[in-house]
Design an enzyme around this catalytic site. Structure first.
Site, mmCIF file in Angstrom:
data_model
loop_
_atom_site.group_PDB
_atom_site.id
_atom_site.type_symbol
_atom_site.label_atom_id
_atom_site.label_comp_id
_atom_site.label_asym_id
_atom_site.label_seq_id
_atom_site.Cartn_x
_atom_site.Cartn_y
_atom_site.Cartn_z
ATOM 1 N N VAL A 44 0.690 -0.989 -0.144
ATOM 2 C CA VAL A 44 0.025 0.217 0.620
ATOM 3 C C VAL A 44 0.727 1.194 -0.086
ATOM 4 O O VAL A 44 1.503 1.241 1.034
ATOM 5 C CB VAL A 44 -0.618 0.104 1.008
ATOM 6 C CG1 VAL A 44 -1.399 1.207 1.212
ATOM 7 C CG2 VAL A 44 -1.917 -0.914 1.145
ATOM 8 N N GLY A 45 0.595 2.109 -0.840
ATOM 9 C CA GLY A 45 1.222 3.617 -0.962
ATOM 10 C C GLY A 45 0.458 4.697 -1.213
ATOM 11 O O GLY A 45 -0.390 4.398 -0.507
ATOM 12 N N GLY A 46 0.998 5.511 -0.795
ATOM 13 C CA GLY A 46 0.375 6.546 -0.642
ATOM 14 C C GLY A 46 -0.738 7.641 -1.810
ATOM 15 O O GLY A 46 -1.695 7.948 -1.424
ATOM 16 N N MET A 47 -0.831 6.357 -2.947
ATOM 17 C CA MET A 47 -1.635 7.189 -4.133
ATOM 18 C C MET A 47 -2.074 6.407 -4.581
ATOM 19 O O MET A 47 -3.229 5.739 -5.723
ATOM 20 C CB MET A 47 -0.861 7.720 -5.075
ATOM 21 C CG MET A 47 -0.442 9.374 -4.606
ATOM 22 S SD MET A 47 0.484 9.582 -6.638
ATOM 23 C CE MET A 47 2.248 8.384 -6.469
ATOM 24 N N ALA A 48 -1.674 4.460 -4.368
ATOM 25 C CA ALA A 48 -2.087 3.538 -4.747
ATOM 26 C C ALA A 48 -2.102 2.313 -4.188
ATOM 27 O O ALA A 48 -1.462 2.138 -3.019
ATOM 28 C CB ALA A 48 -1.879 3.402 -6.392
ATOM 29 N N THR A 49 -2.900 0.699 -4.285
ATOM 30 C CA THR A 49 -2.521 -0.320 -3.560
ATOM 31 C C THR A 49 -2.305 -1.349 -4.288
ATOM 32 O O THR A 49 -2.466 -1.506 -6.090
ATOM 33 C CB THR A 49 -3.860 -0.835 -2.853
ATOM 34 O OG1 THR A 49 -4.118 0.021 -1.403
ATOM 35 C CG2 THR A 49 -3.799 -2.153 -2.446
ATOM 36 N N VAL A 50 -0.941 -2.256 -4.409
ATOM 37 C CA VAL A 50 -0.422 -2.611 -5.430
ATOM 38 C C VAL A 50 -1.272 -4.257 -4.951
ATOM 39 O O VAL A 50 -0.762 -4.628 -3.813
ATOM 40 C CB VAL A 50 1.176 -3.133 -5.693
ATOM 41 C CG1 VAL A 50 0.749 -3.761 -7.070
ATOM 42 C CG2 VAL A 50 1.108 -1.852 -6.079
ATOM 43 N N LYS B 228 -1.763 -2.918 -9.777
ATOM 44 C CA LYS B 228 -1.967 -1.101 -9.608
ATOM 45 C C LYS B 228 -3.383 -0.131 -9.605
ATOM 46 O O LYS B 228 -3.681 -0.353 -10.560
ATOM 47 C CB LYS B 228 -1.040 0.238 -9.169
ATOM 48 C CG LYS B 228 -0.519 1.238 -9.238
ATOM 49 C CD LYS B 228 0.565 1.726 -9.523
ATOM 50 C CE LYS B 228 2.011 1.749 -8.878
ATOM 51 N NZ LYS B 228 2.749 2.321 -7.848
ATOM 52 N N ASP C 274 9.272 11.482 -9.039
ATOM 53 C CA ASP C 274 8.963 10.379 -7.900
ATOM 54 C C ASP C 274 10.200 8.873 -7.456
ATOM 55 O O ASP C 274 9.625 8.224 -6.552
ATOM 56 C CB ASP C 274 7.766 9.845 -8.015
ATOM 57 C CG ASP C 274 8.052 9.241 -5.720
ATOM 58 O OD1 ASP C 274 8.163 9.959 -5.116
ATOM 59 O OD2 ASP C 274 6.782 8.868 -6.067
#
Length: 641
Positions: free
Chosen positions: A26-32, A47, A141
């Site tokens: 889980v990231g700041g903008m999306a879940t993988v 993603k 990024d």
């Protein structure tokens, strides 16, 4: 509890095609997620954007357009984008699935990397970014989380296009997207981004791989942003003494605060990285960094964030310091007035206005009393960080406070002569109370101990006892220092350094040993001679043809005359005998014809003319009869009459 089981997407099929099997990250903008393309029966990474971003129509439109463009970017070091689409509220990318780990995982496990390993990772990253830059893309990024290392050793860059799409939206909303530890100064100050922001991030990446830590750190993102704007990235050798100057140069060129000073794109930086590698020797490339644990990792600092561009990054304030004006502007007090009294005839009516006035005065008095009890007798400790003692006393007096006891203490974060407060800035304190001041003496310093002649393990222990860290170790021959003992340190003995600094060690390999020449010797004789010289012997399993008889030494590695340390190993390859060849029959031929045939068959030719053959030109005999075999390269003598 396994959070994957709570994820509503796990087990679903997106767009009638992609079956979601498990959540990866889980990231700041999306879940993988790990998913399976049911049409092609292949595993891939899915993603899925967070709903808060997917709800923005302009974001979705730009994201789709950018994703399609990036999908055309074919490069072996770029994570391939297969598909993009939407399914209800879900916006997703279908990408190549890489079985392995991220560079962050490697750094967390191993800390600093050897320079060779760091360059082995950096170069494919720059190759991928270079292809993107030449195609008109900027990653924006770059960070260890976006560098994937497959189980087969392949290095790939992830998240191309994603950050560009988000940034396209944030340009209209006055914000900057990125991860604070890797943002270039121009991204923070102006919100602009070209290929040089990726160059800057790769410089930070290289620094982190070489040292095991980030160049700019702090208690809050604001402090990190301030350092990016106002502080140069220190050379890696400051954290790891003994690091090659060429690597310092490479980091400095990539992380220059002025974008005009940096390489113009990743292709240019890749050329510099390869040039730096070419100028380094094997000992410099394979130098072992200090065996220290990876620094604590704050996931929040490495999460992609949306940062308000309008924010003016000032000198960071202490964590607990508040803006009093803002605090007052958002604070509201509410007082309840008593309920109205019921009417009591004319007397009550005549006394009504007076009662109202008295009631209001009572309420105001009560409110003032409550305010004084709760707030009026208190004030806040003003911010005193980086102030001199006189300035601190003046600011305390202005706040109605007295300066109490003044003490001094070492500090690794506060400059010498600067003030820290107790209570801390922003704390509520009674008016006229005293505030103790702690004046920084700067960082604690120690002298590098004399370690010459100490065994390496003992030297490392002595450094740690002094509050220092063992740095990189290099090995050199020495006629006077025993093998495994310290020859010298960098910085040198007696040098005053900051506590916690790393000290590089030069360790003796002992006196050099000249490798004797044993080619052509019998194996046992060769072994005895090498062992007498203090060397170990290893015999290669494969034999080779040579001029020497079978069973004798055909070649050795290192070769004769090489300088090695006592106890090093010399590998011997034995001969399986010379290669044999059939000797041509040249009797009756002219000398020229005979020589041509024999040399063509791989033999050397010698002539025996005697007195009768001084003027002859015909071969009357040969030392090895025609049709017999002889070792290639041996000499055949022809008699001329």
């Amino acid at each position: 509890m396994d959070t994957t089981l709570q994820d509503p997407l796990v087990g679903q099929v997106l767009d009638g095609r992609y079956r979601v099997d498990a959540r990866i990250a889980v990231g700041g903008m999306a879940t993988v997620y790990r998913a399976v393309d049911t049409r092609l029966d292949r595993v891939l990474a899915l993603k899925v954007m967070h709903p808060s971003l997917a709800a923005d129509a302009s974001f979705v439109e730009r994201f789709i357009r950018e994703a399609k463009s990036v999908a055309r970017l074919a490069h072996p070091n770029v994570v391939q984008v297969f598909d993009q689409g939407t399914d209800g509220a879900y916006v997703y990318l279908a990408m190549e699935y890489i079985a392995g780990c991220t560079l962050r995982d490697v750094l967390r496990e191993r800390g600093a990397l050897q320079p060779r390993a760091a360059l082995d990772i950096l170069e494919p990253v720059l190759a991928a970014l270079g292809a993107a830059h030449r195609a008109g893309f900027v990653h924006r990024d770059m960070k260890p989380e976006n560098v994937l290392i497959g189980d087969d050793g392949r290095v790939k860059v992830a998240d191309f296009g994603l950050v560009r799409a988000v940034d396209s939206v944030t340009n209209t909303t006055g914000t900057v997207l990125g991860t604070v530890s890797y943002l270039a100064p121009e991204q923070i100050e102006h919100g602009t981004a070209d290929p040089r922001v990726d160059v800057y991030a790769c410089g930070i990446l290289l620094y982190e791989m070489l040292t095991g830590e980030k160049p700019h750190d702090g208690d809050s993102p604001a402090i990190v942003l301030y350092k990016h704007l106002h502080d140069d990235v220190p050379p890696p050798s400051a954290a790891v003494p003994g690091m090659a100057y060429e690597l310092d140069e490479l980091v400095a060129s990539a992380t220059a605060r002025g974008p005009e000073v940096r390489p113009h794109d990743a292709v240019a930086l890749l050329a510099r990285a390869r040039d730096a590698r070419a100028r380094l020797g094997d000992e410099q490339l394979d130098a072992v960094p200090p065996q220290a644990l990876a620094s604590e990792h704050d996931n929040a600092d490495d999460r992609t964030s949306v940062i308000p561009r309008a924010l003016t990054v000032r000198r960071p304030l202490p964590v607990n310091e508040e803006d009093e004006g803002a605090d007052a502007a958002h604070r509201t007090s509410r007082f309840r007035s008593p309920p109205p009294l019921p009417p009591r005839g004319r007397t009550a009516l005549r006394r009504g206005p007076m009662a109202i006035v008295i009631g209001v005065l009572l309420v105001l008095g009560l409110g003032a009393g409550v305010w004084y009890i709760n707030s009026g007798q208190f004030t806040k400790v003003p911010p005193l960080l980086a102030k001199t003692e006189k300035e601190a006393r003046d600011r305390l007096a202005d706040a109605g406070l007295d300066a109490g006891q003044v003490s001094e203490a070492y500090s690794d974060t506060v400059e010498r002569g600067s003030v820290a407060t107790d209570p801390e800035a922003g704390a509520r304190i009674r008016t006229n109370d005293s505030v103790s001041l702690t004046l920084s003496k700067g960082p604690r310093t120690v002298r590098v101990p004399d370690l010459d002649g100490y065994p390496q393990d003992k030297a490392r222990s002595l450094l740690e006892d002094e509050g220092l860290k063992p740095g990189m170790s290099t090995r050199e021959f020495s006629d006077s220092v025993p093998a495994g003992s310290v020859i010298s340190t960098e910085p040198g003995k007696g040098t005053e350094v900051r506590a916690g600094s790393a000290v590089a060690l030069t360790v003796s390999k002992g006196a050099p040993v000249d490798v004797p020449d044993v080619a052509g010797d019998d194996l046992e004789d060769a072994r005895a001679e090498l062992e007498e010289a203090g060397l170990e012997v290893k015999v290669a399993t494969e034999r080779v043809t040579s001029e020497y008889d079978a069973g004798r030494v055909a070649r050795q590695d290192p070769g004769p005359g090489g300088r090695v340390a006592e106890g090093d190993t010399v590998t011997l390859t034995l001969s399986k005998g010379p290669e044999m060849a059939e000797v041509p029959d040249v009797v009756g031929d002219s000398v020229g014809e005979a020589r041509e045939k024999l040399e063509g068959a791989g033999f050397r030719v010698d002539e025996d003319r005697g007195l009768l053959g001084l003027f002859g030109d015909t071969v009357k005999g040969q030392s090895v009869d025609g049709g017999d075999s002889a070792p290639k390269g041996s000499t055949i003598t022809i008699e001329i009459r």
